[in-house]
Design a protein around this motif. Structure first.
Motif, PDB file in Angstrom:
ATOM      1  N   GLY A 131       0.814  -1.211   0.000  1.00  0.00           N
ATOM      2  CA  GLY A 131       0.000   0.000   0.000  1.00  0.00           C
ATOM      3  C   GLY A 131       0.845   1.257   0.000  1.00  0.00           C
ATOM      4  O   GLY A 131       0.526   2.230  -0.697  1.00  0.00           O
ATOM      5  N   PHE A 132       1.929   1.248   0.772  1.00  0.00           N
ATOM      6  CA  PHE A 132       2.805   2.419   0.822  1.00  0.00           C
ATOM      7  C   PHE A 132       3.486   2.643  -0.533  1.00  0.00           C
ATOM      8  O   PHE A 132       3.635   3.785  -0.973  1.00  0.00           O
ATOM      9  N   THR A 133       3.874   1.552  -1.193  1.00  0.00           N
ATOM     10  CA  THR A 133       4.503   1.686  -2.507  1.00  0.00           C
ATOM     11  C   THR A 133       3.546   2.298  -3.517  1.00  0.00           C
ATOM     12  O   THR A 133       3.919   3.192  -4.285  1.00  0.00           O
ATOM     13  N   GLY A 134       2.291   1.848  -3.531  1.00  0.00           N
ATOM     14  CA  GLY A 134       1.307   2.439  -4.434  1.00  0.00           C
ATOM     15  C   GLY A 134       1.046   3.895  -4.118  1.00  0.00           C
ATOM     16  O   GLY A 134       0.958   4.741  -5.016  1.00  0.00           O
ATOM     17  N   TRP A 135       0.915   4.200  -2.830  1.00  0.00           N
ATOM     18  CA  TRP A 135       0.702   5.582  -2.365  1.00  0.00           C
ATOM     19  C   TRP A 135       1.847   6.492  -2.797  1.00  0.00           C
ATOM     20  O   TRP A 135       1.635   7.631  -3.202  1.00  0.00           O
ATOM     21  N   MET A 194       4.361   5.738  -5.274  1.00  0.00           N
ATOM     22  CA  MET A 194       4.795   5.697  -6.659  1.00  0.00           C
ATOM     23  C   MET A 194       3.796   6.295  -7.639  1.00  0.00           C
ATOM     24  O   MET A 194       4.144   6.522  -8.795  1.00  0.00           O
ATOM     25  N   ILE A 195       2.556   6.548  -7.231  1.00  0.00           N
ATOM     26  CA  ILE A 195       1.632   7.198  -8.153  1.00  0.00           C
ATOM     27  C   ILE A 195       2.204   8.537  -8.611  1.00  0.00           C
ATOM     28  O   ILE A 195       1.978   8.985  -9.737  1.00  0.00           O
ATOM     29  N   HIS A 196       2.960   9.195  -7.743  1.00  0.00           N
ATOM     30  CA  HIS A 196       3.673  10.406  -8.145  1.00  0.00           C
ATOM     31  C   HIS A 196       5.182  10.190  -8.151  1.00  0.00           C
ATOM     32  O   HIS A 196       5.914  10.872  -8.856  1.00  0.00           O
ATOM     33  N   GLY A 197       5.642   9.195  -7.375  1.00  0.00           N
ATOM     34  CA  GLY A 197       7.072   8.984  -7.211  1.00  0.00           C
ATOM     35  C   GLY A 197       7.771   8.519  -8.471  1.00  0.00           C
ATOM     36  O   GLY A 197       8.969   8.798  -8.659  1.00  0.00           O
ATOM     37  N   SER A 198       7.071   7.800  -9.372  1.00  0.00           N
ATOM     38  CA  SER A 198       7.721   7.373 -10.600  1.00  0.00           C
ATOM     39  C   SER A 198       8.146   8.574 -11.433  1.00  0.00           C
ATOM     40  O   SER A 198       9.123   8.505 -12.188  1.00  0.00           O
ATOM     41  N   THR A 199       7.442   9.681 -11.288  1.00  0.00           N
ATOM     42  CA  THR A 199       7.839  10.929 -11.956  1.00  0.00           C
ATOM     43  C   THR A 199       8.750  11.758 -11.074  1.00  0.00           C
ATOM     44  O   THR A 199       9.800  12.241 -11.496  1.00  0.00           O
ATOM     45  N   GLU A 200       8.371  11.912  -9.799  1.00  0.00           N
ATOM     46  CA  GLU A 200       9.116  12.780  -8.889  1.00  0.00           C
ATOM     47  C   GLU A 200      10.516  12.259  -8.602  1.00  0.00           C
ATOM     48  O   GLU A 200      11.505  13.004  -8.672  1.00  0.00           O
ATOM     49  N   LEU A 201      10.628  10.980  -8.286  1.00  0.00           N
ATOM     50  CA  LEU A 201      11.943  10.418  -7.990  1.00  0.00           C
ATOM     51  C   LEU A 201      12.818  10.384  -9.237  1.00  0.00           C
ATOM     52  O   LEU A 201      14.031  10.575  -9.151  1.00  0.00           O
ATOM     53  N   SER A 202      12.191  10.166 -10.398  1.00  0.00           N
ATOM     54  CA  SER A 202      12.954  10.221 -11.656  1.00  0.00           C
ATOM     55  C   SER A 202      13.506  11.625 -11.871  1.00  0.00           C
ATOM     56  O   SER A 202      14.647  11.793 -12.319  1.00  0.00           O
ATOM     57  N   ALA A 203      12.708  12.645 -11.553  1.00  0.00           N
ATOM     58  CA  ALA A 203      13.158  14.027 -11.710  1.00  0.00           C
ATOM     59  C   ALA A 203      14.321  14.335 -10.772  1.00  0.00           C
ATOM     60  O   ALA A 203      15.302  14.979 -11.166  1.00  0.00           O
ATOM     61  N   ILE A 204      14.221  13.881  -9.534  1.00  0.00           N
ATOM     62  CA  ILE A 204      15.300  14.130  -8.573  1.00  0.00           C
ATOM     63  C   ILE A 204      16.573  13.412  -9.006  1.00  0.00           C
ATOM     64  O   ILE A 204      17.681  13.943  -8.884  1.00  0.00           O
ATOM     65  N   ILE A 205      16.441  12.198  -9.529  1.00  0.00           N
ATOM     66  CA  ILE A 205      17.610  11.467 -10.022  1.00  0.00           C
ATOM     67  C   ILE A 205      18.241  12.204 -11.203  1.00  0.00           C
ATOM     68  O   ILE A 205      19.474  12.310 -11.303  1.00  0.00           O
ATOM     69  N   LEU A 206      17.409  12.723 -12.101  1.00  0.00           N
ATOM     70  CA  LEU A 206      17.942  13.487 -13.229  1.00  0.00           C
ATOM     71  C   LEU A 206      18.658  14.749 -12.753  1.00  0.00           C
ATOM     72  O   LEU A 206      19.709  15.122 -13.289  1.00  0.00           O
ATOM     73  N   ALA A 207      18.094  15.418 -11.744  1.00  0.00           N
ATOM     74  CA  ALA A 207      18.734  16.614 -11.205  1.00  0.00           C
ATOM     75  C   ALA A 207      20.083  16.260 -10.578  1.00  0.00           C
ATOM     76  O   ALA A 207      21.075  16.969 -10.769  1.00  0.00           O
ATOM     77  N   GLY A 208      20.119  15.170  -9.818  1.00  0.00           N
ATOM     78  CA  GLY A 208      21.384  14.726  -9.243  1.00  0.00           C
ATOM     79  C   GLY A 208      22.384  14.350 -10.312  1.00  0.00           C
ATOM     80  O   GLY A 208      23.585  14.644 -10.197  1.00  0.00           O
ATOM     81  N   PHE A 218      -3.305  15.643  -6.104  1.00  0.00           N
ATOM     82  CA  PHE A 218      -4.668  15.333  -6.525  1.00  0.00           C
ATOM     83  C   PHE A 218      -4.876  13.829  -6.711  1.00  0.00           C
ATOM     84  O   PHE A 218      -5.653  13.223  -5.988  1.00  0.00           O
ATOM     85  N   ALA A 219      -4.193  13.224  -7.694  1.00  0.00           N
ATOM     86  CA  ALA A 219      -4.449  11.811  -8.011  1.00  0.00           C
ATOM     87  C   ALA A 219      -4.183  10.908  -6.822  1.00  0.00           C
ATOM     88  O   ALA A 219      -4.969  10.003  -6.517  1.00  0.00           O
ATOM     89  N   ARG A 220      -3.081  11.168  -6.117  1.00  0.00           N
ATOM     90  CA  ARG A 220      -2.762  10.294  -5.000  1.00  0.00           C
ATOM     91  C   ARG A 220      -3.805  10.392  -3.895  1.00  0.00           C
ATOM     92  O   ARG A 220      -4.104   9.414  -3.202  1.00  0.00           O
ATOM     93  N   ASP A 230      -5.126   0.331  -4.798  1.00  0.00           N
ATOM     94  CA  ASP A 230      -3.726   0.016  -5.083  1.00  0.00           C
ATOM     95  C   ASP A 230      -3.504  -0.250  -6.571  1.00  0.00           C
ATOM     96  O   ASP A 230      -2.519   0.231  -7.153  1.00  0.00           O
ATOM     97  N   ALA A 231      -4.386  -1.029  -7.189  1.00  0.00           N
ATOM     98  CA  ALA A 231      -4.206  -1.386  -8.599  1.00  0.00           C
ATOM     99  C   ALA A 231      -4.179  -0.142  -9.483  1.00  0.00           C
ATOM    100  O   ALA A 231      -3.348  -0.029 -10.397  1.00  0.00           O
ATOM    101  N   ALA A 232      -5.076   0.806  -9.216  1.00  0.00           N
ATOM    102  CA  ALA A 232      -5.117   2.034 -10.013  1.00  0.00           C
ATOM    103  C   ALA A 232      -3.856   2.870  -9.791  1.00  0.00           C
ATOM    104  O   ALA A 232      -3.303   3.450 -10.732  1.00  0.00           O
ATOM    105  N   ARG A 233      -3.404   2.933  -8.554  1.00  0.00           N
ATOM    106  CA  ARG A 233      -2.183   3.688  -8.261  1.00  0.00           C
ATOM    107  C   ARG A 233      -0.980   3.088  -8.984  1.00  0.00           C
ATOM    108  O   ARG A 233      -0.168   3.803  -9.588  1.00  0.00           O
ATOM    109  N   PHE A 234      -0.850   1.768  -8.935  1.00  0.00           N
ATOM    110  CA  PHE A 234       0.269   1.112  -9.612  1.00  0.00           C
ATOM    111  C   PHE A 234       0.166   1.284 -11.124  1.00  0.00           C
ATOM    112  O   PHE A 234       1.184   1.439 -11.809  1.00  0.00           O
TER     113      PHE A 234
END
Length: 324
Positions: A220-224, A226-240, A289-291, A297-301
């Protein structure tokens, strides 16, 4: 003295017609379009430009001729593309090409982030007391190793406060933008502070995972997240990665000077960072919003996987030149 004055006047008389013709051409290009020039004018433009430059020895004409020469330089060598064409070029070529230019740094930052996350996770699992040392109390907001299952579950699936969603999204966007900008800016110090910043964020995320996984809420925490983290964490990695790219250029400039190497890396990194801000804006909307509105969980993933696939395909394929 009279001979000098006569010489200057004669010089002006001989060249003034060329200057006026050049000025008329520039006015036509700047106010309308280069297409309004004839073929003869297009061939004549470089000659008039060089002729104007050669006349700069006369101090009384320098201001006028410098202005004329500057305008001609930008017409001949500057960018005449419209704003929308430049914007399209950024998305169609500039941004994805810049990201592909720092793949080694992206892999290093991603590995560091994942590795530090695992370290934080196992450290807190082994000794729950580490959670308070890693995660500030105001950030945890009661979501810690001592929290009940009900409290943690409510933070994942609880009903959102609709009146505060816009403010929440804005706050998260600002916070994540600051983290990303710091990761990029600190790269000039040979990339070392960037590595520490990425590692500290990874450890913090790992500590949160320990709190939720220990209560059986890992999925549940992963879905909560990653619904935004797949974009947000990717952005932070790109910035780093952009910061590390600059740091590597400064530390190992090769045959170039450090200033030249840093300048080239900085231009590529700046392109990436413009895109990072866009990604964080998308992540902020998903997070605010979406999160909050999607609790299955299925929709979030599904949303998380779709967004990650979009970014991977975009950066890997868009803007590549096709041969043959």
């Amino acid at each position: 003295m009279s001979n000098t004055v006569f010489g200057v006047s004669q010089f002006r008389a001989e060249r003034e017609a060329d200057w006026q013709r050049l000025e008329a051409m520039l006015d036509l290009i700047e106010k309308k379009s280069p297409r309004r020039l004839s073929s003869e004018d297009l061939f004549e433009l470089p000659r008039l430009y060089r002729s104007t430059l050669s006349a700069l020895s006369d101090g009384s004409m320098i201001a006028y001729l410098e202005s004329l020469s500057t305008r001609a330089y930008f017409i001949l060598y500057g960018c005449r593309d419209s704003f929308w064409k430049q914007l399209g070029g950024f998305f169609a070529q500039g941004w994805p090409a810049a990201v592909r230019g720092m793949v080694p740094e992206i892999l290093i930052i991603a590995a560091l982030f994942i590795g530090s996350g695992l370290a934080g996770y196992f450290l807190v699992l082994a000794d729950p007391g580490w959670f308070g040392a890693i995660v500030p109390g105001e950030l945890a907001s009661g979501r810690n190793m001592q929290a009940s299952v009900e409290t943690l579950r409510e933070s994942i699936y609880g009903a959102p406060d609709h009146d505060g969603l816009e403010i929440f999204a804005t706050f998260l966007f600002t916070h994540n933008s600051q983290v990303s900008i710091m990761a990029f800016a600190l790269g000039f110090a040979f990339g070392i502070p960037t590595l520490f910043l990425i590692a500290s964020n990874g450890v913090l995320l790992g500590a949160f995972y320990a709190a939720f996984v220990s209560k059986g809420l890992g999925v549940g925490f992963t879905g909560w997240l990653m619904i935004h983290g797949s974009t947000e964490l990717s952005a932070i990695i790109l910035a780093g990665a952009a910061g590390l790219h600059i740091g590597r250029a400064v530390a190992f400039p090769g045959e170039r000077s450090r200033l030249a190497a840093a300048g080239e890396a900085g231009r590529r990194g700046a392109l990436v960072m413009i895109g990072v801000v866009i990604m964080l804006l998308v992540a902020g909307l998903l997070e605010g919003f979406a999160r909050q509105l999607i609790t299955a969980d299925a929709a979030r993933f599904a949303i998380a996987a779709t967004m990650f696939a979009i970014w991977v395909v975009y950066f890997a394929l868009v803007g590549r030149r096709r041969h043959g």
